[in-house]
Design a protein around this motif. Structure first.
Motif, PDB file in Angstrom:
ATOM      1  N   ALA A  36     -40.044  35.692  13.285  1.00  0.00           N
ATOM      2  CA  ALA A  36     -39.488  34.874  14.378  1.00  0.00           C
ATOM      3  C   ALA A  36     -39.599  36.165  15.321  1.00  0.00           C
ATOM      4  O   ALA A  36     -39.716  36.219  16.555  1.00  0.00           O
ATOM      5  CB  ALA A  36     -38.331  34.295  14.376  1.00  0.00           C
ATOM      6  N   LEU A  37     -38.496  37.266  15.001  1.00  0.00           N
ATOM      7  CA  LEU A  37     -38.517  38.453  15.828  1.00  0.00           C
ATOM      8  C   LEU A  37     -39.604  39.333  16.018  1.00  0.00           C
ATOM      9  O   LEU A  37     -40.144  39.612  17.239  1.00  0.00           O
ATOM     10  CB  LEU A  37     -37.538  39.368  15.139  1.00  0.00           C
ATOM     11  N   LYS A  38     -40.414  39.610  15.023  1.00  0.00           N
ATOM     12  CA  LYS A  38     -42.116  39.829  15.510  1.00  0.00           C
ATOM     13  C   LYS A  38     -42.728  39.024  16.438  1.00  0.00           C
ATOM     14  O   LYS A  38     -43.340  39.651  17.181  1.00  0.00           O
ATOM     15  CB  LYS A  38     -42.669  40.040  13.928  1.00  0.00           C
ATOM     16  N   HIS A  39     -42.821  37.890  16.308  1.00  0.00           N
ATOM     17  CA  HIS A  39     -43.342  36.841  17.319  1.00  0.00           C
ATOM     18  C   HIS A  39     -42.776  37.026  18.478  1.00  0.00           C
ATOM     19  O   HIS A  39     -43.542  37.032  19.542  1.00  0.00           O
ATOM     20  CB  HIS A  39     -43.242  35.589  16.789  1.00  0.00           C
ATOM     21  N   LYS A  40     -41.436  37.111  18.721  1.00  0.00           N
ATOM     22  CA  LYS A  40     -40.872  37.130  19.751  1.00  0.00           C
ATOM     23  C   LYS A  40     -41.125  38.396  20.620  1.00  0.00           C
ATOM     24  O   LYS A  40     -41.433  38.702  21.818  1.00  0.00           O
ATOM     25  CB  LYS A  40     -39.200  36.995  19.903  1.00  0.00           C
ATOM     26  N   GLN A  41     -41.178  39.531  19.807  1.00  0.00           N
ATOM     27  CA  GLN A  41     -41.441  40.778  20.303  1.00  0.00           C
ATOM     28  C   GLN A  41     -42.965  41.046  20.994  1.00  0.00           C
ATOM     29  O   GLN A  41     -43.270  41.349  21.940  1.00  0.00           O
ATOM     30  CB  GLN A  41     -41.328  42.067  19.068  1.00  0.00           C
ATOM     31  N   ASP A  42     -43.897  40.563  20.036  1.00  0.00           N
ATOM     32  CA  ASP A  42     -45.149  40.345  20.572  1.00  0.00           C
ATOM     33  C   ASP A  42     -45.501  39.668  21.752  1.00  0.00           C
ATOM     34  O   ASP A  42     -46.009  40.145  22.921  1.00  0.00           O
ATOM     35  CB  ASP A  42     -46.103  39.817  19.259  1.00  0.00           C
ATOM     36  N   SER A  43     -44.875  38.400  21.887  1.00  0.00           N
ATOM     37  CA  SER A  43     -45.012  37.756  23.112  1.00  0.00           C
ATOM     38  C   SER A  43     -44.517  38.279  24.048  1.00  0.00           C
ATOM     39  O   SER A  43     -45.008  38.376  25.360  1.00  0.00           O
ATOM     40  CB  SER A  43     -44.658  36.217  23.032  1.00  0.00           C
ATOM     41  N   ALA A  47     -46.279  39.564  27.691  1.00  0.00           N
ATOM     42  CA  ALA A  47     -45.994  39.198  29.107  1.00  0.00           C
ATOM     43  C   ALA A  47     -45.448  40.364  29.797  1.00  0.00           C
ATOM     44  O   ALA A  47     -45.925  40.323  31.073  1.00  0.00           O
ATOM     45  CB  ALA A  47     -44.738  38.080  28.651  1.00  0.00           C
ATOM     46  N   SER A  48     -44.792  41.262  29.331  1.00  0.00           N
ATOM     47  CA  SER A  48     -44.382  42.284  30.099  1.00  0.00           C
ATOM     48  C   SER A  48     -45.613  43.447  30.558  1.00  0.00           C
ATOM     49  O   SER A  48     -45.767  43.717  31.547  1.00  0.00           O
ATOM     50  CB  SER A  48     -43.456  43.356  29.176  1.00  0.00           C
ATOM     51  N   GLN A 118     -40.889  48.163  17.084  1.00  0.00           N
ATOM     52  CA  GLN A 118     -41.986  47.994  16.490  1.00  0.00           C
ATOM     53  C   GLN A 118     -42.246  48.979  15.504  1.00  0.00           C
ATOM     54  O   GLN A 118     -42.658  48.991  14.226  1.00  0.00           O
ATOM     55  CB  GLN A 118     -43.354  47.351  17.252  1.00  0.00           C
ATOM     56  N   GLN A 119     -42.148  50.202  15.699  1.00  0.00           N
ATOM     57  CA  GLN A 119     -42.386  51.424  15.105  1.00  0.00           C
ATOM     58  C   GLN A 119     -41.144  51.608  13.824  1.00  0.00           C
ATOM     59  O   GLN A 119     -41.603  52.000  12.801  1.00  0.00           O
ATOM     60  CB  GLN A 119     -42.488  52.666  15.827  1.00  0.00           C
ATOM     61  N   GLU A 120     -40.045  51.151  14.140  1.00  0.00           N
ATOM     62  CA  GLU A 120     -39.110  51.365  13.380  1.00  0.00           C
ATOM     63  C   GLU A 120     -39.088  50.171  12.397  1.00  0.00           C
ATOM     64  O   GLU A 120     -38.796  50.473  11.275  1.00  0.00           O
ATOM     65  CB  GLU A 120     -37.477  51.162  14.340  1.00  0.00           C
TER      66      GLU A 120
END
Length: 122
Positions: A36-43, A47-48, A118-120
């Protein structure tokens, strides 16, 4: 006496079953949260980036407008009421430009932060 033994054995059985099921379900929960965190980061990243493209375009237009008004003000062609109106327009243009600059910087910071996280995660 027999009831106590049955009760104790029943409680032990429940505890053992709970303990046996616990770690796997926790691992599943952790994996679900990571996904869920990965999905939230991607979205959020997408958007940003899209908003950054819009803000960048708007910032270029606002900067050009501000510079045009500043050049007009410095030209000396205006006096009195016209000069006052031009000064007010210049102030509003500067406010718009500065607001877009701040938004641009915030979006850049957001994108950099997400990339770092994401790199971490790798």
């Amino acid at each position: 006496m027999m009831k106590k033994k049955t009760l104790i054995l029943g409680l032990l059985a429940i505890m053992l079953l709970t303990a046996a099921c616990g770690p796997k379900s926790r691992r599943d929960e952790i994996e679900q949260r990571k996904e869920a965190l990965k999905h939230k980061q991607d979205s959020t990243l997408l958007a940003s980036q899209q908003e950054l493209a819009w803000v960048d375009s708007a910032l270029q237009v606002a900067t050009a407008r501000h510079q045009h008004l500043l050049d007009e003000l410095k030209s000396g062609r205006y006096s009195g009421q016209q000069l006052q109106q031009l000064g007010e327009q210049l102030t509003l243009a500067r406010l718009e430009r500065d607001s877009l600059k701040v938004r641009f910087e915030v979006l850049c910071g957001t994108i950099k932060y997400i990339h770092r996280k994401q790199q971490e995660g790798l």
